[in-house]
Enzyme design. Structure first.
Site, mmCIF file in Angstrom:
data_model
loop_
_atom_site.group_PDB
_atom_site.id
_atom_site.type_symbol
_atom_site.label_atom_id
_atom_site.label_comp_id
_atom_site.label_asym_id
_atom_site.label_seq_id
_atom_site.Cartn_x
_atom_site.Cartn_y
_atom_site.Cartn_z
ATOM 1 N N SER A 216 0.798 -1.223 0.000
ATOM 2 C CA SER A 216 0.000 0.000 0.000
ATOM 3 C C SER A 216 0.833 1.277 0.000
ATOM 4 C CB SER A 216 -0.944 -0.008 1.198
ATOM 5 O OG SER A 216 -0.225 -0.181 2.393
ATOM 6 N N HIS B 180 -5.546 -3.971 -1.703
ATOM 7 C CA HIS B 180 -5.273 -2.925 -2.706
ATOM 8 C C HIS B 180 -5.183 -3.519 -4.106
ATOM 9 C CE1 HIS B 180 -4.639 0.542 -0.040
ATOM 10 N NE2 HIS B 180 -4.207 -0.354 0.827
ATOM 11 N N LYS C 167 -12.466 -0.681 0.101
ATOM 12 C CA LYS C 167 -11.648 0.136 -0.815
ATOM 13 C C LYS C 167 -12.317 0.134 -2.197
ATOM 14 C CE LYS C 167 -7.525 -0.948 1.919
ATOM 15 N NZ LYS C 167 -7.588 0.149 2.876
HETATM 16 C C1 LIG Z 1 -3.212 -4.213 3.006
HETATM 17 C C2 LIG Z 1 -4.378 -3.911 3.884
HETATM 18 N N1 LIG Z 1 -4.956 -4.912 4.581
HETATM 19 C C3 LIG Z 1 -6.016 -4.691 5.386
HETATM 20 C C4 LIG Z 1 -6.553 -3.425 5.539
HETATM 21 C C5 LIG Z 1 -7.712 -3.241 6.463
HETATM 22 O O1 LIG Z 1 -8.912 -3.274 5.761
HETATM 23 P P1 LIG Z 1 -10.277 -2.894 6.490
HETATM 24 O O2 LIG Z 1 -10.430 -1.424 6.307
HETATM 25 O O3 LIG Z 1 -11.310 -3.699 5.789
HETATM 26 O O4 LIG Z 1 -10.145 -3.274 7.919
HETATM 27 C C6 LIG Z 1 -6.005 -2.369 4.827
HETATM 28 C C7 LIG Z 1 -6.593 -1.025 4.950
HETATM 29 O O5 LIG Z 1 -6.021 -0.087 5.430
HETATM 30 C C8 LIG Z 1 -4.881 -2.605 3.989
HETATM 31 O O6 LIG Z 1 -4.307 -1.602 3.324
#
Ligand SMILES: Cc1ncc(COP(=O)(O)O)c(C=O)c1O
Lengths: 415, 83
Positions: A190, A218, A249
């Site tokens: 990310s 992502h 997202k």
């Molecule tokens: C790589 C990754 N995994 C998990 C998450 C968490 O997702 P959620 O918003 O559904 O808890 C994010 C979000 O920030 C993320 O970028």
């Protein structure tokens, strides 16, 4: 009184420490649905300002999409507002199972289980499927929620240098005596926007008898020719043992996540994963909206294609203007500045110019790696990006950073 | 003892520094308190030592303090080699 003045003062000092370190986060209030252009109140109390949004995870532009909103309304009418129950007591509706089946098909796996969020999916999955006899081997740049999940799991943890396949191989050899080896990576990272080398990872997993876990938060909906994700891009659909992803997202952006993968592993999560067992079911309105999102992304590649075009166009604009841009294949495009204060100043000036982009610096990224992270969306039109590059150029000229490479930027501003 | 130190130093440099890293690790560089090795990845360092020297380091001895420099690690290894 337990919260004494002494206690209060101590906490106030903690907060001041965060502020003094320049790490205090202030929220900006958006008075509109999420979109390419939004009305923002910032600082608190000031008049609304219309800005182009370059920092949302709204990759496919579906967060404020009318078809999705309509489907959510219909779901609200037909299945109600809340379920007031965890899944296994009385929190499972037909549409929850329908969404799970839809995700299984889309991700090319064997089964899927919904979680309140992907953070919860990552927090619960490792503990549910691994024990003391196993080892988790994670890329050193995996998302914070994965680190938390690994901490909750009794298996041994180890790591390999970011995308370094030689190092990963050494670790796999070192841990041959363990019952199970699980390789853990993000599909798209990310902060840098680079993709995991899933083809090589799968080959190593086959050679050294390991399972593979990929967080596709992502990537789901837009990476790969039909948007199924990094595993599609790398030609290893069907070979990933555990996929986690978010609906928060690209896939509508509301909330919710899932674990998708081998049937037995998913079933173990249903029996044992604590954030699944002990947190409320995903609201019907979100499930209904997400089902419509999955129809849209399964039915056509129009949105992911437009996102790809926008990304190529934006990268070219930044390149031509003379910015130092990290290369990559995702709509996460980091503009490198290296110095933390410079990143903050540039972000502030961009906002004054009508562009909403955020500076990232230590500890979110490694020391000396400060940047402005820009994110593209299918909701962007060329005219948004043209306006954005004009603002970036104005600000770039002000600081004299155009045309400078890494070394020159560091010489001029420090790390 | 010198051999052990050299081996551990080489492993730590290889394992925890990136190619373009500006940091340096020497015999007395604080590893854990200096932020080079996080307590999370200490586990694999312990495992490396145990495999390499055919020893068992009990968790109660594998403290962040005992692992805080190459020198200290070598002392620890030596102790279990003798045991
Ligand atoms: C790589 C990754 N995994 C998990 C998450 C968490 O997702 P959620 O918003 O559904 O808890 C994010 C979000 O920030 C993320 O970028």
């Amino acid at each position: 009184m337990a919260y004494s003045e002494k206690t209060r003062t101590a906490y106030q000092e903690d907060l001041k420490g965060i502020e003094d370190a320049g790490l205090f986060k202030k929220e900006r209030f958006i008075h509109a649905p999420q979109n390419a252009e939004i009305e923002v109140e910032f600082p608190e109390g000031s008049a609304l300002k219309s800005v182009i949004n370059m920092c949302a995870n709204n990759y496919l532009g579906l967060s404020g999409n009318q078809e999705v909103i309509d489907a959510a309304h219909a779901g609200l009418d037909s299945r109600g507002y809340g379920m007031s129950s965890v899944r296994f007591i009385c929190g499972t509706q037909d549409i929850h199972r329908e969404l799970e089946q839809k995700m299984t098909e889309f991700l090319g796996t064997e089964d899927t289980i919904l979680f309140p969020s992907c953070m919860d999916a990552n927090a619960g999955v490792f503990e549910a499927v691994l024990n003391e006899e196993d080892v988790m081997i994670a890329d050193r740049l995996v998302h914070a929620s994965i680190i938390d999940g690994m901490r909750l799991c009794k298996a041994m943890n180890d790591s390999y240098k970011h995308s370094d396949m030689k190092h990963l191989e050494k670790k796999l050899i070192l841990h041959q005596d363990k019952r199970n080896r699980l390789i853990i990576t993000d599909g798209v990272f990310s902060m840098d926007g680079d993709l995991a080398k899933l083809d090589e990872i799968v080959a190593l997993a086959e050679k050294y008898d390991a399972m593979v876990f990929v967080d596709e938060s992502h990537a789901s909906g837009f990476i790969g020719r039909t948007g199924r994700g990094t595993h599609e891009h790398c030609g290893v659909l069907g070979k990933i043992d555990i996929v986690t992803t978010t609906f928060g997202k690209a896939l509508g952006g509301a909330s919710g996540g899932c674990v998708s993968g081998r049937r037995e592993l998913v079933e173990l999560c249903r029996q044992k994963a604590r954030p699944y067992l002990f947190s409320n079911t995903v609201a019907p309105v979100i499930v209904s909206g997400t089902l419509r999102v999955m129809e849209i992304v399964s039915g056509s590649t129009e949105r992911r294609d437009k996102l790809e075009e926008n990304t190529t166009y934006w990268r070219q604009l930044l390149d031509d203007a003379g910015f130092d841009v990290k290369s990559g294949d995702s709509p996460i495009v980091p503009v490198m500045l290296y110095n933390a204060k410079l990143a903050q100043d540039v972000a502030t000036d961009l906002f004054a110019e009508g562009i909403y982009a955020v500076g990232f610096f230590f500890p979110v990224v490694p020391q000396g790696q400060a940047r402005i992270r820009t994110q593209l969306s299918a909701a962007h039109e060329k005219h948004h990006l043209d306006k954005a590059i004009a603002a970036f150029t104005t600000v770039g000229e002000k600081y004299g950073i155009l045309g400078l490479g890494k070394q020159e930027l560091i010489e001029k501003f420090g790390m | 003892m010198e051999d052990i130190k050299e081996t551990v130093l080489e492993y730590v440099q290889d394992e925890y520094l990136e190619e373009d890293d500006d940091r340096e690790v020497e015999m007395d560089t604080p590893l854990i308190s200096g932020g080079i090795v996080d307590s999370f990845s200490m586990v694999s360092l312990k495992r490396f030592l145990e495999n390499k020297y055919g020893i068992q380091i009990p968790d109660s001895d594998a403290t962040p303090e005992a692992f805080d420099s190459v020198e200290k690690i070598a002392v620890l290894v030596e102790r279990f080699l003798d045991a």
